[in-house]
Design a protein around this motif. Structure first.
Motif, PDB file in Angstrom:
ATOM      1  N   TRP A   1       0.825  -1.207   0.000  1.00 18.72           N
ATOM      2  CA  TRP A   1       0.000   0.000   0.000  1.00 18.72           C
ATOM      3  C   TRP A   1       0.856   1.252   0.000  1.00 18.72           C
ATOM      4  CZ3 TRP A   1      -3.824  -1.537   4.502  1.00 18.72           C
ATOM      5  CH2 TRP A   1      -4.557  -2.661   4.107  1.00 18.72           C
TER       6      TRP A   1
ATOM      7  N   ARG B   1       3.655   1.694  -1.294  1.00 19.56           N
ATOM      8  CA  ARG B   1       4.301   1.951  -2.582  1.00 19.56           C
ATOM      9  C   ARG B   1       3.395   2.787  -3.482  1.00 19.56           C
ATOM     10  NH1 ARG B   1       6.543  -3.704  -4.586  1.00 19.56           N
ATOM     11  NH2 ARG B   1       7.228  -2.434  -6.352  1.00 19.56           N
ATOM     12  N   HIS B   2       2.130   2.883  -3.108  1.00 21.98           N
ATOM     13  CA  HIS B   2       1.195   3.795  -3.789  1.00 21.98           C
ATOM     14  C   HIS B   2       1.099   5.128  -3.047  1.00 21.98           C
ATOM     15  CE1 HIS B   2      -0.352   0.967  -6.737  1.00 21.98           C
ATOM     16  NE2 HIS B   2      -0.674   0.095  -5.798  1.00 21.98           N
TER      17      HIS B   2
ATOM     18  N   ALA C   1      -3.662   7.069  -5.026  1.00 31.35           N
ATOM     19  CA  ALA C   1      -2.513   6.398  -5.638  1.00 31.35           C
ATOM     20  C   ALA C   1      -2.062   7.100  -6.903  1.00 31.35           C
ATOM     21  CB  ALA C   1      -2.864   4.945  -5.934  1.00 31.35           C
ATOM     22  N   TRP C   2      -3.007   7.689  -7.641  1.00 31.37           N
ATOM     23  CA  TRP C   2      -2.694   8.348  -8.911  1.00 31.37           C
ATOM     24  C   TRP C   2      -2.479   9.846  -8.755  1.00 31.37           C
ATOM     25  CZ3 TRP C   2      -7.318   5.539 -11.721  1.00 31.37           C
ATOM     26  CH2 TRP C   2      -7.011   4.168 -11.806  1.00 31.37           C
TER      27      TRP C   2
ATOM     28  N   ARG D   1      -4.350  -1.314 -14.602  1.00 38.09           N
ATOM     29  CA  ARG D   1      -4.918  -1.604 -13.290  1.00 38.09           C
ATOM     30  C   ARG D   1      -5.929  -2.730 -13.432  1.00 38.09           C
ATOM     31  NH1 ARG D   1      -9.732  -1.457 -14.317  1.00 38.09           N
ATOM     32  NH2 ARG D   1     -11.042   0.339 -14.619  1.00 38.09           N
TER      33      ARG D   1
ATOM     34  N   SER E   1      -3.147  -1.819  -8.978  1.00 37.43           N
ATOM     35  CA  SER E   1      -2.678  -0.854  -9.963  1.00 37.43           C
ATOM     36  C   SER E   1      -1.161  -0.845 -10.009  1.00 37.43           C
ATOM     37  CB  SER E   1      -3.180   0.556  -9.607  1.00 37.43           C
ATOM     38  OG  SER E   1      -2.569   1.556 -10.407  1.00 37.43           O
ATOM     39  N   ASN E   2      -0.617  -0.676 -11.203  1.00 41.89           N
ATOM     40  CA  ASN E   2       0.805  -0.378 -11.297  1.00 41.89           C
ATOM     41  C   ASN E   2       1.045   0.966 -10.605  1.00 41.89           C
ATOM     42  OD1 ASN E   2       2.829  -2.011 -13.294  1.00 41.89           O
ATOM     43  ND2 ASN E   2       0.688  -2.444 -13.781  1.00 41.89           N
ATOM     44  N   PRO E   3       2.178   1.129  -9.944  1.00 44.84           N
ATOM     45  CA  PRO E   3       2.436   2.391  -9.238  1.00 44.84           C
ATOM     46  C   PRO E   3       2.580   3.560 -10.216  1.00 44.84           C
ATOM     47  CG  PRO E   3       3.950   0.648  -8.521  1.00 44.84           C
ATOM     48  CD  PRO E   3       3.257   0.151  -9.745  1.00 44.84           C
TER      49      PRO E   3
ATOM     50  N   ARG F   1       6.226   0.588 -13.936  1.00 43.20           N
ATOM     51  CA  ARG F   1       5.044   0.054 -14.590  1.00 43.20           C
ATOM     52  C   ARG F   1       5.528  -1.130 -15.428  1.00 43.20           C
ATOM     53  NH1 ARG F   1       2.147   5.618 -16.823  1.00 43.20           N
ATOM     54  NH2 ARG F   1       2.433   6.823 -14.897  1.00 43.20           N
TER      55      ARG F   1
ATOM     56  N   LEU G   1      -4.173  -1.769  -4.201  1.00 45.99           N
ATOM     57  CA  LEU G   1      -4.420  -0.391  -3.792  1.00 45.99           C
ATOM     58  C   LEU G   1      -4.699  -0.340  -2.290  1.00 45.99           C
ATOM     59  CD1 LEU G   1      -6.601   0.681  -6.827  1.00 45.99           C
ATOM     60  CD2 LEU G   1      -4.429   1.738  -6.170  1.00 45.99           C
TER      61      LEU G   1
END
Length: 558
Positions: free
Chosen positions: A48, A50-51, A246-247, A357, A368-370, A375, A384
């Protein structure tokens, strides 16, 4: 569920256990693996984090409130900013809030809280308004694709027990013929909706619990009759809030997409705008040239698309090299698998690897990819915030490769009026069985999807994951895309079979050549024993392959 993250981070020092509660529940949870990889791989943070570095505050509020309350709060903060625009029709946050209040007032004079309301229409501002009004009223939105036939709509209305509907075009006509149990039908493309908006306003959202249903989604039905999936306000809010964090989404972001708003992928863009005060621009239909032009016009920062759209964008971008796509800070891909080959083509064309994702109808956005990378093409990334993930065998035991199971505040609690299906969908401990197969790379923590459990091909007693074979075939320059499934075989039980769409520049590639190509990369039992060439793969509205519609082989196919 709202305190999941807090519990996950607390250390039980009195008991001396040294792990958060959810880590004790499963030694194979991805979060636990991330903790244990700290020293082995030098990653230093659980999945988590890492996001989102400061995850504790986010987790505490993931599931709080209702959609109506959250949307209204944003409208008060950014009243004059454009919220949503569909083609040339736009509404500010304040205008949409006022219209949603009118729809809610109209509904509350006719229906009790919790009543199901069908919304069936093409992308448009009226659809967005109706949806915002339904959830504000404390009713339950039942989104229906305008492509559904009368037979499909009849099942939806009957199964949901819907009492009212907002619809346009052919869907409105079909719903009018269906009638019962519908008591009220308002046309989104006529004067009816104007009358709805002229009703008295209801300023405050209906006070309903956050765990009450807001949306009754239906599974795609690619493998059987669609099932109703009740998603609560808490489910929907925690799903989109985790992704937005995260985004790194802000009020300054501008999203562009051409996805249907009756699907959660497209609807998620509306949620993003109405939660953050940002702007979402939606096209009523997908056209790659128009989409690129719109990204430029809006100076868009974010793009949502499915793999089939990215393929057409990449083809055009390779020729025109539009600068607008390279200015995007984020290009998100979902709803169907993105092949590593296409991911790299898109990266060359737009200057970034699409952020792939993963989620399901029943569990929202989960993995999701970070944003900051890496990626990894071919993977869907890391859980997530709030999502726990395991890989299990059919008995629910931890496995290196198997079914992906999930739990967290994003995950629904059971199918609509389907107790047997609900019982089958969960392992003990509240772990939702997604039906998707995959594995987690122990070095990176990234999840890779290998297929669906019902699509698993068992040949000669050995398991073959269709997606693994498809990815190998799509590495061949003569293959545009491929689908793999099993056909009955007296010798093997099932015979691995590939349906292939050739690329335009290599129309002469043969089935034998592709089988030989696969044999250099796969064990013999995984390789197709037959290759069938077709013009296009059958897909649903979100680009997923509909395998039961793959054409049966004819006598001359080899």
């Amino acid at each position: 569920m709202a305190d999941l993250g807090r519990r996950a981070r607390e250390r039980d020092t009195e008991a001396g256990l040294g792990h958060p509660a959810w880590e004790r529940d499963t030694e194979a949870s991805l979060g636990h693996r991330a903790w244990e990889r700290d020293t082995e791989a030098g990653l230093g943070r659980p999945a988590w984090e890492r996001h989102v570095e400061d995850v504790s505050g986010l987790l505490a509020g993931l599931a709080e409130g209702t959609l109506g309350e959250a949307f209204q709060r944003t409208a008060h903060l950014r009243p004059d900013a454009v919220a949503v625009q569909v083609d040339d029709d736009a509404l500010t946050h304040a205008e949409l809030d006022e219209r949603a209040a009118a729809v809610a007032g109209w509904l509350r004079g006719r229906l009790p809280a919790g009543a199901r309301v069908v919304i069936a229409a093409p992308n448009g501002i009226a659809l967005v308004t109706a949806y915002a009004g339904v959830v504000r009223a404390g009713c339950v939105a039942v989104l229906a694709s305008p492509a559904l036939t009368e037979r499909e709509l009849r099942h939806l209305v009957s199964d949901a027990g819907a009492e009212a509907a907002f619809a346009a075009g052919a869907s409105r006509e079909a719903l009018a013929r269906i009638g019962h149990p519908l008591r009220t039908l308002a046309a989104l493309d006529g004067t009816d909706f104007g009358d709805v908006l002229a009703c008295g306003l209801t300023r405050d959202p209906e006070p309903v619990p956050s765990d009450s249903p807001a949306l009754l989604a239906y599974t795609s039905g690619t493998t059987g009759t669609p099932k109703g999936v009740p998603l609560s306000h808490a489910n929907l809010l925690s799903s989109i809030r985790a992704a937005l964090a995260a985004w790194r989404w802000t009020a300054d972001d501008v999203l562009v997409h051409a996805l249907p708003l009756t699907h959660q992928h497209g609807l998620g863009g509306v949620h993003a705008a109405l939660l953050t005060g940002s702007r979402t621009r939606v096209l009523s239909r997908f056209d790659e040239r128009r989409l690129i032009e719109t990204v430029a016009e809006e100076r868009a920062s974010v793009l949502f698309a499915v793999p089939a759209m990215y393929e057409r964008l990449a083809e055009l971008a390779e020729l025109t090299q539009p600068a607008s796509l390279r200015r995007l800070r984020l290009a998100v891909c979902g709803s169907a698998p993105l092949s590593p080959e296409l991911a790299l083509r898109v990266a060359t064309a737009i200057g970034q690897v699409p952020l792939e994702r993963y989620g399901t109808t029943e569990s929202g956005l989960n993995v999701s990819n970070p944003l900051g990378g890496p990626r990894l093409p071919g993977t869907v990334g890391l859980p997530l915030p709030g999502v726990e993930l395991r890989i299990c065998d059919v008995a629910g035991r931890d496995a290196a490769e198997g079914e992906i199971v999930l739990r967290g505040p994003q995950v629904f609690t059971g199918y609509w009026n389907r107790p047997e299906a609900t019982a089958e969908a969960f392992h003990p401990g509240g772990w939702f069985r997604t039906g998707d197969l995959g594995h987690v790379d122990p070095a990176t923590g990234h999840l890779t999807i290998s297929g669906r459990s019902k699509e698993l091909v068992i040949t000669g007693g050995l398991n073959v994951y269709p997606r693994e074979v498809e990815q190998v075939l799509e590495e061949h320059p003569g293959v545009a895309e491929a689908a793999v499934a099993g056909l009955p075989s007296a010798r093997w039980g099932e015979e691995v079979t590939a349906w292939v769409v050739r690329t335009g520049h290599s129309p002469a590639v043969s089935g034998d050549a592709l089988i030989a190509f696969a044999r250099t990369r796969l064990a013999p039992y995984k390789c197709p024993k037959r290759v069938l060439f077709i013009d296009a793969l059958p897909r649903n509205a979100m680009g997923k392959i509909v395998r039961h519609e793959l054409p049966a082989p004819s006598a001359h196919d080899t």
